[in-house]
Design a protein around this motif. Structure first.
Motif, PDB file in Angstrom:
ATOM      1  N   ARG A 433       0.828  -1.210   0.000  1.00 49.25           N
ATOM      2  CA  ARG A 433       0.000   0.000   0.000  1.00 49.25           C
ATOM      3  C   ARG A 433       0.866   1.266   0.000  1.00 49.25           C
ATOM      4  NH1 ARG A 433      -5.429  -0.821   1.340  1.00 49.25           N
ATOM      5  NH2 ARG A 433      -5.747   1.410   1.627  1.00 49.25           N
ATOM      6  N   LEU A 434       1.975   1.216   0.719  1.00 46.95           N
ATOM      7  CA  LEU A 434       2.895   2.367   0.709  1.00 46.95           C
ATOM      8  C   LEU A 434       3.400   2.618  -0.705  1.00 46.95           C
ATOM      9  CD1 LEU A 434       5.113   1.748   3.880  1.00 46.95           C
ATOM     10  CD2 LEU A 434       3.565   3.682   3.527  1.00 46.95           C
ATOM     11  N   LEU A 435       3.719   1.529  -1.400  1.00 50.13           N
ATOM     12  CA  LEU A 435       4.218   1.629  -2.776  1.00 50.13           C
ATOM     13  C   LEU A 435       3.159   2.263  -3.675  1.00 50.13           C
ATOM     14  CD1 LEU A 435       6.569   0.738  -4.704  1.00 50.13           C
ATOM     15  CD2 LEU A 435       5.284  -1.360  -5.083  1.00 50.13           C
ATOM     16  N   GLU A 436       1.919   1.790  -3.526  1.00 49.47           N
ATOM     17  CA  GLU A 436       0.835   2.294  -4.386  1.00 49.47           C
ATOM     18  C   GLU A 436       0.493   3.745  -4.070  1.00 49.47           C
ATOM     19  OE1 GLU A 436      -1.262  -2.072  -4.971  1.00 49.47           O
ATOM     20  OE2 GLU A 436      -2.145  -0.626  -3.585  1.00 49.47           O
ATOM     21  N   LYS A 437       0.580   4.108  -2.793  1.00 46.51           N
ATOM     22  CA  LYS A 437       0.287   5.496  -2.428  1.00 46.51           C
ATOM     23  C   LYS A 437       1.419   6.441  -2.845  1.00 46.51           C
ATOM     24  CE  LYS A 437      -2.023   6.607   1.217  1.00 46.51           C
ATOM     25  NZ  LYS A 437      -2.391   6.843   2.632  1.00 46.51           N
ATOM     26  N   GLY A 438       2.632   5.955  -2.700  1.00 47.66           N
ATOM     27  CA  GLY A 438       3.772   6.703  -3.233  1.00 47.66           C
ATOM     28  C   GLY A 438       4.316   7.830  -2.365  1.00 47.66           C
ATOM     29  N   ASP A 439       3.699   8.112  -1.204  1.00 45.64           N
ATOM     30  CA  ASP A 439       4.234   9.209  -0.371  1.00 45.64           C
ATOM     31  C   ASP A 439       5.608   8.853   0.185  1.00 45.64           C
ATOM     32  OD1 ASP A 439       1.491   8.722  -0.359  1.00 45.64           O
ATOM     33  OD2 ASP A 439       1.101  10.046   1.328  1.00 45.64           O
ATOM     34  N   PHE A 440       5.780   7.571   0.491  1.00 41.77           N
ATOM     35  CA  PHE A 440       7.062   7.098   1.019  1.00 41.77           C
ATOM     36  C   PHE A 440       7.542   5.957   0.144  1.00 41.77           C
ATOM     37  CE2 PHE A 440       4.760   8.828   4.577  1.00 41.77           C
ATOM     38  CZ  PHE A 440       5.719   9.543   5.276  1.00 41.77           C
ATOM     39  N   TYR A 441       8.834   5.826  -0.001  1.00 43.98           N
ATOM     40  CA  TYR A 441       9.329   4.633  -0.672  1.00 43.98           C
ATOM     41  C   TYR A 441      10.240   3.862   0.277  1.00 43.98           C
ATOM     42  CZ  TYR A 441      11.394   1.321  -3.833  1.00 43.98           C
ATOM     43  OH  TYR A 441      11.806   0.143  -4.401  1.00 43.98           O
ATOM     44  N   ILE A 442       9.765   2.673   0.673  1.00 41.54           N
ATOM     45  CA  ILE A 442      10.586   1.776   1.489  1.00 41.54           C
ATOM     46  C   ILE A 442      10.511   0.380   0.856  1.00 41.54           C
ATOM     47  CG2 ILE A 442      10.016   3.118   3.563  1.00 41.54           C
ATOM     48  CD1 ILE A 442       8.494   0.596   4.576  1.00 41.54           C
ATOM     49  N   VAL A 443      11.315  -0.557   1.313  1.00 40.98           N
ATOM     50  CA  VAL A 443      11.294  -1.907   0.741  1.00 40.98           C
ATOM     51  C   VAL A 443      11.007  -2.922   1.844  1.00 40.98           C
ATOM     52  CG1 VAL A 443      12.756  -1.295  -1.219  1.00 40.98           C
ATOM     53  CG2 VAL A 443      13.821  -2.132   0.881  1.00 40.98           C
ATOM     54  N   GLN A 444      11.060  -4.186   1.516  1.00 40.45           N
ATOM     55  CA  GLN A 444      10.868  -5.211   2.537  1.00 40.45           C
ATOM     56  C   GLN A 444      11.936  -6.284   2.376  1.00 40.45           C
ATOM     57  OE1 GLN A 444       6.858  -6.506   1.347  1.00 40.45           O
ATOM     58  NE2 GLN A 444       7.663  -8.569   1.052  1.00 40.45           N
ATOM     59  N   THR A 445      12.119  -7.056   3.427  1.00 41.29           N
ATOM     60  CA  THR A 445      13.100  -8.138   3.359  1.00 41.29           C
ATOM     61  C   THR A 445      12.588  -9.306   4.195  1.00 41.29           C
ATOM     62  OG1 THR A 445      15.467  -8.642   3.510  1.00 41.29           O
ATOM     63  CG2 THR A 445      14.538  -7.413   5.337  1.00 41.29           C
ATOM     64  N   THR A 446      13.207 -10.458   4.003  1.00 39.54           N
ATOM     65  CA  THR A 446      12.817 -11.633   4.776  1.00 39.54           C
ATOM     66  C   THR A 446      13.971 -12.013   5.683  1.00 39.54           C
ATOM     67  OG1 THR A 446      11.464 -12.335   2.930  1.00 39.54           O
ATOM     68  CG2 THR A 446      11.963 -14.016   4.564  1.00 39.54           C
ATOM     69  N   LEU A 447      13.688 -12.095   6.981  1.00 40.69           N
ATOM     70  CA  LEU A 447      14.708 -12.494   7.939  1.00 40.69           C
ATOM     71  C   LEU A 447      14.239 -13.758   8.634  1.00 40.69           C
ATOM     72  CD1 LEU A 447      15.501  -9.013   9.564  1.00 40.69           C
ATOM     73  CD2 LEU A 447      16.779 -10.168   7.751  1.00 40.69           C
ATOM     74  N   GLN A 448      15.016 -14.817   8.502  1.00 41.91           N
ATOM     75  CA  GLN A 448      14.665 -16.122   9.085  1.00 41.91           C
ATOM     76  C   GLN A 448      13.208 -16.485   8.793  1.00 41.91           C
ATOM     77  OE1 GLN A 448      15.986 -15.475  13.094  1.00 41.91           O
ATOM     78  NE2 GLN A 448      18.082 -16.025  12.559  1.00 41.91           N
ATOM     79  N   GLY A 449      12.823 -16.262   7.538  1.00 41.05           N
ATOM     80  CA  GLY A 449      11.502 -16.689   7.080  1.00 41.05           C
ATOM     81  C   GLY A 449      10.382 -15.693   7.335  1.00 41.05           C
ATOM     82  N   ASP A 450      10.649 -14.624   8.090  1.00 47.93           N
ATOM     83  CA  ASP A 450       9.590 -13.652   8.373  1.00 47.93           C
ATOM     84  C   ASP A 450       9.815 -12.351   7.608  1.00 47.93           C
ATOM     85  OD1 ASP A 450       8.172 -15.319  10.079  1.00 47.93           O
ATOM     86  OD2 ASP A 450       9.432 -14.776  11.800  1.00 47.93           O
ATOM     87  N   ILE A 451       8.688 -11.704   7.304  1.00 48.46           N
ATOM     88  CA  ILE A 451       8.745 -10.474   6.510  1.00 48.46           C
ATOM     89  C   ILE A 451       8.944  -9.251   7.409  1.00 48.46           C
ATOM     90  CG2 ILE A 451       7.381  -8.933   5.029  1.00 48.46           C
ATOM     91  CD1 ILE A 451       6.187 -11.456   3.768  1.00 48.46           C
ATOM     92  N   TYR A 452       9.911  -8.439   7.037  1.00 50.85           N
ATOM     93  CA  TYR A 452      10.173  -7.179   7.745  1.00 50.85           C
ATOM     94  C   TYR A 452      10.157  -6.027   6.748  1.00 50.85           C
ATOM     95  CZ  TYR A 452      11.450  -9.699  11.967  1.00 50.85           C
ATOM     96  OH  TYR A 452      11.401 -10.482  13.094  1.00 50.85           O
ATOM     97  N   LEU A 453       9.786  -4.868   7.237  1.00 47.40           N
ATOM     98  CA  LEU A 453       9.925  -3.651   6.456  1.00 47.40           C
ATOM     99  C   LEU A 453      11.374  -3.200   6.595  1.00 47.40           C
ATOM    100  CD1 LEU A 453       6.612  -2.015   7.709  1.00 47.40           C
ATOM    101  CD2 LEU A 453       6.989  -3.247   5.549  1.00 47.40           C
TER     102      LEU A 453
END
Ligand SMILES: *Cc1c(COP(=O)(O)O)cnc(C)c1O
Length: 483
Positions: A433-453
């Motif tokens: 949703r952040l990506l689609e809204k576009g006000d902020f640009y951040i990414v995500q990553t997977t750490l030990q199988g879990d999703i983190y921003l």
């Protein structure tokens, strides 16, 4: 006028360039003062393709700046303080101007005659960086097209120095291997495979709770590799790792490499730049013992992509990587002449990368890089502090750099102890949703199988207030999406 006459018409160029610089200066201003509302305007790939396909069919442009304006509007805006995404630099405008200059001059650099200025400047800026890293000898540095290629080049040098036979000439008759942490950048794995090491030839050392290589496990993995008939040639330290920005213990890796006569390579594509900072240099302790080090100028050093330094402790190694004959290029094949860049790099023709770095340093001094590191790494610490103060956020690891991972924990999970899948989905949805809204640009990553921003604070003009606003926005989305 023929087409080519207008292509090369200096008057046209002058007009277009003046106008373009005004457009870019406006962009810069609007991004910085947030008149420009979004960091990007999200478009599905197929829709973007359709737009440009239609554009391609239109009548020729009277003014190319109409196209450039459109490119600016539809691109991701790294100069917006809410850009906290991938690790590419928020380019110093002066470095971009140097790019205009070098783009037009286009000296190819492989041979001295085609890089009369850029070859000496390359020597100067790489010598300077080698000195910052604590190397005693200089002259072995080079600039090349990206960290991926620089890491491959370093591993080729490692093989030339440490493999039992001359693989360059005879091909491989040993099963060679390198050791690296399981958090290393994927290009190390790719480089090893390109070199024919196969899956067995990439020995992944597990990481600790801070996502740093468990260097006390090197010995055991080394013995196992030998039992399996592998010849380990190198250990690669990540400074820092990509997902969490964690620095491996280079002293421990150096000790291990010395003991076993292995090549010690430090992949400092992102975080090697801290060598210039009194405050953060300690993160690289031991780097001066590395045989080779990679530092991307296009990550933490404000230069446009691609621009990467590869430095060798022993300058001779730089000349032993590519031992090929190219009679038409170099009259004197065997000599170790620093000024013929193509002898040491994978590229033949190469950008005049050094001009951009040199222009920045001659104008602002080393301070430009020091301030950049201190500002963005301090901001990473600030972000952690802000996150700790907010009950809906969790920090998986204390940041050592300007890379910060975190996740949103909803009320439901906090109070009812719902399974982690719920938070994984929720965090992935928030990021989308952040990506689609576009006000902020951040990414995500997977750490030990879990999703983190994940944010990488690349823009030195980002303020703590922008971080607070990002977290406010995530909390709003979290409540909205957690149904
Ligand atoms: C970015 C990065 C790379 C890859 O470098 P490119 O310049 O993107 O090719 C390699 N290693 C690390 C640690 C990185 O951060």
């Amino acid at each position: 006028m023929t087409t080519l006459e207008s292509v090369f018409n200096p008057h046209n160029f002058r007009q277009q360039a003046h106008e373009l610089v005004d457009i870019l200066a406006d962009y810069l201003q609007n991004a910085q003062n947030e008149t420009l509302k979004t960091t990007l305007t999200w478009v599905e790939p197929e829709d973007s393709l359709a737009y440009w396909q239609a554009d391609f069919q239109k009548p020729l442009l009277d003014n190319p700046n109409d196209f450039f304006k459109d490119v600016i509007a539809k691109s991701t805006h790294l100069h917006h303080p809410n850009y906290m995404g991938h690790q590419v630099s928020t380019v110093a405008p002066l470095a971009a101007l140097s790019g205009l200059l070098t783009g037009l001059l286009n000296n190819g650099m492989a041979v001295y005659e085609m890089g009369l200025v850029s070859n000496p400047l390359e020597r100067i800026v790489t010598d300077w960086l080698a000195q910052q890293l604590g190397f005693k000898e200089s002259g072995g540095g080079m600039l090349t097209s990206g960290g991926t290629l620089a890491n491959l080049t370093a591993l080729l040098a490692a093989r030339a120095a440490k493999a039992p036979n001359d693989v360059w000439t005879e091909g491989s008759n040993e099963r060679l291997a390198v050791m690296v942490s399981d958090e290393a950048h994927y290009c190390i794995d790719r480089a090893a495979r390109i070199m024919g090491f196969g899956t067995a030839g990439i020995i992944k050392i597990p990481t600790n709770e801070k996502y740093q290589m468990q260097t006390d496990l090197l010995e055991k993995h080394y013995e196992n590799a030998q039992k399996d008939g592998l010849t380990v040639i190198a250990v690669i330290g990540s400074v820092c790792s990509t997902s969490t920005g964690s620095y491996d213990d280079l002293e421990a890796i150096a000790d291990f490499c010395e003991k076993h006569n292995l090549w010690f390579h430090a992949d400092g594509a992102h975080g090697g730049a801290v060598a210039v900072s009194e405050k953060y240099r300690h993160l690289l302790r031991g780097v001066e013992r590395a045989d080779s080090v990679v530092v991307d100028f296009h990550k933490m050093m404000l230069i446009p992509a691609l621009c990467t330094a590869l430095l060798f402790k022993n300058p001779n190694h730089a000349f032993e990587t590519f031992q090929q004959k190219a009679q038409y290029l170099w009259a004197n094949q065997g000599s170790k002449d620093w000024f013929n860049s193509g002898k040491r790099t994978f590229e033949c023709t190469k950008f005049m990368m050094s001009v951009k770095i040199y222009a920045l340093m001659r104008t602002y001094g080393e301070a430009v890089f020091k301030e950049m590191i201190d500002t963005t790494y301090d901001l990473g610490k600030k972000m952690a502090e802000i996150l700790r103060g907010r009950p809906h956020f969790e920090l998986p690891v204390e940041p050592q750099s300007n890379v910060v991972c975190f996740r949103y924990i909803s009320d439901k999970v906090l109070s009812q102890g719902l399974p982690v899948e719920n938070i994984n989905d929720l965090n992935a949805q928030i990021r989308r949703r952040l990506l689609e809204k576009g006000d902020f640009y951040i990414v995500q990553t997977t750490l030990q199988g879990d999703i983190y921003l994940r944010v990488t604070l690349m823009n030195p003009l980002t303020q703590p207030r922008h971080l607070e606003e990002l977290l406010d926005e995530i909390e709003r989305l979290g409540v909205e999406l957690d149904v």
